[in-house]
Design an enzyme around this catalytic site. Structure first.
Site, PDB file in Angstrom:
ATOM      1  N   ARG A  93      32.091  51.072  49.820  1.00  0.00           N
ATOM      2  CA  ARG A  93      33.509  51.441  49.753  1.00  0.00           C
ATOM      3  C   ARG A  93      33.757  52.764  50.476  1.00  0.00           C
ATOM      4  NH1 ARG A  93      37.557  52.018  44.474  1.00  0.00           N
ATOM      5  NH2 ARG A  93      39.234  53.056  45.598  1.00  0.00           N
ATOM      6  N   ASN A 147      37.874  42.493  44.499  1.00  0.00           N
ATOM      7  CA  ASN A 147      38.801  42.698  45.610  1.00  0.00           C
ATOM      8  C   ASN A 147      38.161  42.345  46.955  1.00  0.00           C
ATOM      9  OD1 ASN A 147      41.337  43.600  44.593  1.00  0.00           O
ATOM     10  ND2 ASN A 147      40.419  45.536  44.011  1.00  0.00           N
ATOM     11  N   CYS A 168      44.968  40.229  39.360  1.00  0.00           N
ATOM     12  CA  CYS A 168      45.129  41.649  39.683  1.00  0.00           C
ATOM     13  C   CYS A 168      45.954  42.296  38.577  1.00  0.00           C
ATOM     14  CB  CYS A 168      45.823  41.790  41.037  1.00  0.00           C
ATOM     15  SG  CYS A 168      46.060  43.492  41.594  1.00  0.00           S
ATOM     16  N   HIS A 196      48.411  42.660  46.628  1.00  0.00           N
ATOM     17  CA  HIS A 196      48.577  43.992  47.213  1.00  0.00           C
ATOM     18  C   HIS A 196      49.583  44.012  48.355  1.00  0.00           C
ATOM     19  CE1 HIS A 196      44.567  45.741  45.462  1.00  0.00           C
ATOM     20  NE2 HIS A 196      45.399  45.263  44.551  1.00  0.00           N
ATOM     21  N   TYR A 247      50.906  49.493  46.583  1.00  0.00           N
ATOM     22  CA  TYR A 247      50.043  49.382  47.762  1.00  0.00           C
ATOM     23  C   TYR A 247      50.849  49.356  49.062  1.00  0.00           C
ATOM     24  CZ  TYR A 247      45.675  48.797  45.255  1.00  0.00           C
ATOM     25  OH  TYR A 247      44.570  49.034  44.488  1.00  0.00           O
TER      26      TYR A 247
END
Length: 426
Positions: A93, A147, A168, A196, A247
Site C-alpha cells: 500500500r 479493496n 463497503c 468509491h 472518495y
C-alpha cells in the site's frame, strides 16, 4: 443445532474484532457453531485470533474456533466466507501511495493508479479463493470487503460460479451522516454509483421530497478517517445535483489533494502501519476481552454492522434492503446488465437483487459511472491476462491518470516494484 460455519479469510487483520463483535451482537439470529480464522501471517493470526477467542468466551458463545494458515481447511463446508485480504500487506500500500506522487499522480489505495495496482495484485488471488470455494463449499456465500471492492466484485461475479457480493462501509456511514445532518430518522435515501464512486441523488421523508432543500443549502458529511477531508461546496453539489461520497474529493479536487499528499509527513499506509503495530500490542493483553475502542482510528467503522447484518439477512432470508456491489441486472438502464454497481438491493438466502431506478436522469452521475466502469473492465482484463495493453487502456481512461507518457513510466516502475505479486505479467 444445525451447523453454521463462517470462515474469515485474512483473519489476522486488525479489523477482525469488528466482525467478532457483530457476531456476538447477533447471536440470537445468527447461531454460528464453527468459526475458521485463516491468514498466511501466522504471527498476526495468533494475536488477533486469540483476542477473537477471548471475545467469544467472554460473550459465553459456544463456537468451535479454528485458527489456520490452510485455506482449504478454512473453506471446507463453510456457509459464509468473509474476505478481507491485502496482497502485499501494508508495505505494498505504501508503494501504491508513494510512487505515483513522483509522476504527478494521486497515490491512493483504491482509486487512480495506486488502486489499479492493488486490483492487479488482488483479483487473481480472489479468483483462486472463489475457485477453491467451488470445490469445497459450493453453496456458500462470499462476502468480500477487500479493496478495491467494486472491481473485485465485478471480477468474481462475472468470472466464477459462486454466490458473492462486494461490501463497503461508505454507504452506511453516508446514510448515518444524512440522518444526523438533517436531524431526521426514517429517510428514504436514493444512493447509486460504483464502489468509491457513488452519490446520494434523492432524499425523501414519506411523501415529502427533501432533496431540493439539501441542494439549496448544501450538505457536508464528516468524511472518512482515511481521507483528508475538505468537504464539498454548495456550488459543487448544486452543479452535479448530487451528494458525492468522500472518495470523490480525489476527483473533484485533484490538484489540491495531490499537493496535500505531497506534503504529508507520512502517507496513509505508513500511518496505518503505526496504528496496526499499536493495535496488535494492545490485542496481546490477556485482559482485553472486547473490541478495543482504539480500533476506530483504523478507518473501518461500522464494518461489523454492514457485514454481519448482511450475513444475517441472507441466512434468515429477511428480504431486508442493503447497499452492496452486485450485477446491475437491468436496474439502471444506462449500465450493462453484467456491470457491477453499488446500490440498494433486496437481500435473501438465494439472491441479492438490485432495486431498479427507472428514468434516472442525472447525466453527470451516469457519465462518471460509465467512464470509470470502462476503466474497471480493462483493469480486470489486464489482471486476468497480464496484458500491458489492457493495463494502459485502463489508465488512459481513468480520470485521475490519463497522460500517456507519465502513466507508462509510472506503470513500469510500479510493475517492477510489485513484481513478486504480478506473476501474470511475467
Amino acid at each position: 443445532m444445525k451447523k453454521l460455519k463462517v470462515a474469515i479469510i485474512g483473519a489476522g487483520s486488525t479489523y477482525t474484532p469488528e466482525l467478532i463483535e457483530g457476531m456476538i451482537m447477533r447471536k440470537q439470529s445468527l447461531p454460528i457453531t464453527h468459526l475458521a480464522l485463516m491468514d498466511i501471517d501466522e504471527t498476526k493470526l495468533e494475536v488477533v485470533g486469540n483476542l477473537s477467542e477471548r471475545m467469544i468466551d467472554n460473550a459465553k458463545l459456544d463456537i468451535d474456533v479454528l485458527q489456520t494458515k490452510d485455506l482449504d481447511e478454512a473453506l471446507k463446508d463453510a456457509d459464509f466466507v468473509l474476505a478481507q485480504i491485502r496482497v502485499g500487506k501494508l508495505a505494498a500500500r505504501v508503494l501504491d501511495e508513494q510512487i505515483p506522487l513522483k509522476y504527478g499522480f494521486i497515490g491512493q489505495e483504491t482509486t487512480g493508479i495506486g488502486g489499479f495496482f492493488k486490483a492487479l495484485r488482488t483479483i487473481p488471488v480472489m479468483i483462486d479463493i472463489a475457485k477453491k470455494m467451488e470445490q469445497l463449499c459450493p453453496d456458500a456465500w462470499l462476502i468480500n470487503f477487500s479493496n478495491p471492492s467494486g472491481i473485485l466484485a465485478e471480477a468474481l461475479q462475472n468470472h466464477t460460479k459462486i454466490k458473492t457480493v462486494g461490501l463497503c462501509n461508505v454507504p452506511i456511514n453516508m446514510f448515518s451522516e444524512v440522518h444526523e445532518g438533517l436531524g431526521e430518522e426514517g429517510l428514504d435515501i436514493e444512493y447509486l454509483g460504483l464502489n468509491h464512486l457513488s452519490y446520494i441523488t434523492g432524499i425523501k421523508k414519506g411523501d415529502k421530497d427533501l432533496f431540493p432543500q439539501v441542494l439549496e443549502q448544501g450538505f457536508n458529511g464528516k468524511g472518512m478517517k482515511n481521507i483528508p477531508v475538505k468537504g464539498f461546496s454548495t456550488n459543487l453539489i448544486q452543479t452535479i445535483e448530487a451528494i458525492p461520497s468522500p472518495y470523490l474529493e480525489y476527483f473533484y479536487f485533484r490538484e489540491e489533494k495531490l499537493e496535500h499528499l505531497r506534503h504529508e509527513e507520512k502517507c496513509r499506509g505508513e500511518v496505518c502501519m503505526d496504528i496496526e503495530e499499536s493495535l496488535l500490542e494492545l490485542y496481546k493483553k490477556q485482559t482485553i476481552k472486547t473490541k478495543p475502542k482504539e480500533l476506530e482510528s483504523r478507518g473501518g467503522a461500522r464494518y461489523s454492522e454492514a457485514a454481519i447484518s448482511l450475513v444475517d439477512s441472507i441466512y434468515n432470508d429477511t428480504k431486508d434492503i442493503h447497499v452492496v456491489n452486485v450485477r446491475n441486472q437491468g436496474a439502471l438502464s444506462f449500465m450493462e446488465d453484467d456491470d457491477v454497481v453499488e446500490m440498494a438491493c433486496v437481500v435473501g438466502k438465494d439472491a441479492v437483487k438490485p432495486i431498479a431506478i427507472p428514468g434516472f436522469d442525472n447525466d453527470h452521475v451516469k457519465e462518471m459511472m460509465q467512464c470509470v466502469k470502462a476503466y474497471e473492465r480493462h483493469t480486470i482484463k489486464a489482471a486476468l491476462t497480464g496484458s500491458d495493453g489492457e493495463a494502459m487502456k485502463a489508465l488512459l481512461i481513468h480520470p485521475l491518470v490519463g497522460d500517456y507518457q507519465k502513466a507508462y513510466d509510472c506503470y513500469e516502475e510500479m510493475k517492477q516494484a510489485h513484481k513478486k505479486y504480478l506473476s501474470q505479467f511475467q
